[in-house]
Design an enzyme around this catalytic site. Structure first.
Site, PDB file in Angstrom:
ATOM      1  N   HIS A   1     -13.091 -20.967 -22.153  1.00  0.00           N
ATOM      2  CA  HIS A   1     -14.196 -20.059 -21.848  1.00  0.00           C
ATOM      3  C   HIS A   1     -14.169 -19.683 -20.368  1.00  0.00           C
ATOM      4  O   HIS A   1     -13.452 -20.280 -19.570  1.00  0.00           O
ATOM      5  CB  HIS A   1     -15.542 -20.708 -22.185  1.00  0.00           C
ATOM      6  CG  HIS A   1     -15.890 -20.674 -23.635  1.00  0.00           C
ATOM      7  ND1 HIS A   1     -15.389 -21.586 -24.538  1.00  0.00           N
ATOM      8  CD2 HIS A   1     -16.681 -19.833 -24.352  1.00  0.00           C
ATOM      9  CE1 HIS A   1     -15.869 -21.319 -25.744  1.00  0.00           C
ATOM     10  NE2 HIS A   1     -16.650 -20.256 -25.656  1.00  0.00           N
TER      11      HIS A   1
ATOM     12  N   LYS B   1     -19.515 -21.094 -17.871  1.00  0.00           N
ATOM     13  CA  LYS B   1     -20.081 -21.818 -19.010  1.00  0.00           C
ATOM     14  C   LYS B   1     -20.410 -23.248 -18.591  1.00  0.00           C
ATOM     15  O   LYS B   1     -19.556 -23.964 -18.053  1.00  0.00           O
ATOM     16  CB  LYS B   1     -19.113 -21.819 -20.186  1.00  0.00           C
ATOM     17  CG  LYS B   1     -19.681 -22.466 -21.446  1.00  0.00           C
ATOM     18  CD  LYS B   1     -18.775 -22.225 -22.643  1.00  0.00           C
ATOM     19  CE  LYS B   1     -19.322 -22.916 -23.890  1.00  0.00           C
ATOM     20  NZ  LYS B   1     -20.677 -22.444 -24.249  1.00  0.00           N
TER      21      LYS B   1
END
Length: 276
Positions: A165, A169
């Protein structure tokens, strides 16, 4: 046609702003609150803030006030409002409880809830007979990957999961990766049995270890939206399942589908596959 009133928490974030654009384009949803703690944008029209047409909805940090107004305004309508939450693991639990308390259906896209928190929300929603949805990933493609992984688990005894990601995040591993592992583990067997005593020269090199033996790995880099791979192995071959989200717009069909479905539920569901 009466439109579904929708509140968005995390309205100025990457996912929240995409949700607002999707609501704006939809024929059956109406944005009634844009909630965000960005103080410099307080009172600014959310459409203006996102570079869109004005939507006559001002950015506010007052979640409970917005829930109260939404719950009162729909008492004489055909269905309750829906809260979409893309905020932060530190606040999503309280947001969800408040939403249920006000009779507003929470749809939680924020990951990072603990197992205890998830079960407490399930009990709270079930007692209130309020439909709620915790969706680690709104992509239909991811649901298909998870189904394929569950099928493959019957034939492979070795498997590892890697999720990647963007570097903003907060939680790791991702809720999607954990959910995928849980689906694989439903077969009820152990994975990655070995007689070799592993030694990590750098702690964590082999990833996070689950009770089933599955290992989960996390990557955080700028330039990535969301990727996941499930790699199975057996003597002489490997089997790789991979899903790559290129743009957050890929999640919007799943978000809108959940908004429409959650108002007809009387309990909490976990995972997009439960309402497809």
């Amino acid at each position: 046609m009466e439109k579904i009133p929708v509140l968005v928490a995390g309205a100025l974030g990457k996912m929240g702003s995409e949700v607002i654009k999707a609501i704006y384009k939809s024929n059956d949803c109406e944005l009634v609150a844009a909630i965000d703690n960005a103080n410099e944008m307080e009172g600014v029209d959310i459409g203006t803030a996102l570079g869109m047409d004005q939507m006559d909805v001002a950015v506010t940090a007052d979640l409970e006030g917005s829930l109260c107004v939404a719950s009162q305004s729909v008492r004489n309508s055909s269905g309750n409002a829906v809260l979409i939450d893309f905020t932060h693991p530190n606040v999503v639990y309280e947001h969800s409880r408040a939403s249920i308390a006000y009779g507003v259906h929470p749809v939680i896209g924020t990951t990072g809830l603990s197992i205890v928190q998830l079960e407490e929300l399930r009990e709270f929603a079930n007692k209130a007979s309020i439909g709620a949805a915790i969706i680690p990933n709104f992509s239909v493609g991811m649901v298909l990957l998870q189904q394929a992984a569950a099928a493959a688990a019957s034939f492979y005894d070795y498997a590892e999961l890697t999720e990647s990601h963007h570097n903003q995040k907060a939680d790791a591993p991702s809720g999607t990766c954990i959910k995928t592992a849980e689906i694989i583990e439903e077969i009820g067997k152990s994975f990655n049995k070995t007689t070799i005593k592993e030694q990590e020269s750098i702690k964590g090199s082999r990833g996070g270890l689950r009770e089933s033996g599955l290992r989960l790995h996390s990557v955080r880099l700028p330039g990535i939206v969301a990727q996941q791979q499930v790699l199975f192995g057996s003597p002489g071959e490997t089997y790789l399942l991979s899903h790559n989200t290129i743009d957050r717009s890929a999640y919007m069909p799943g978000v809108l589908h959940t908004i429409r479905k959650v108002r007809h539920l009387k309990s909490l569901v976990y995972g997009l596959e439960k309402i497809l």
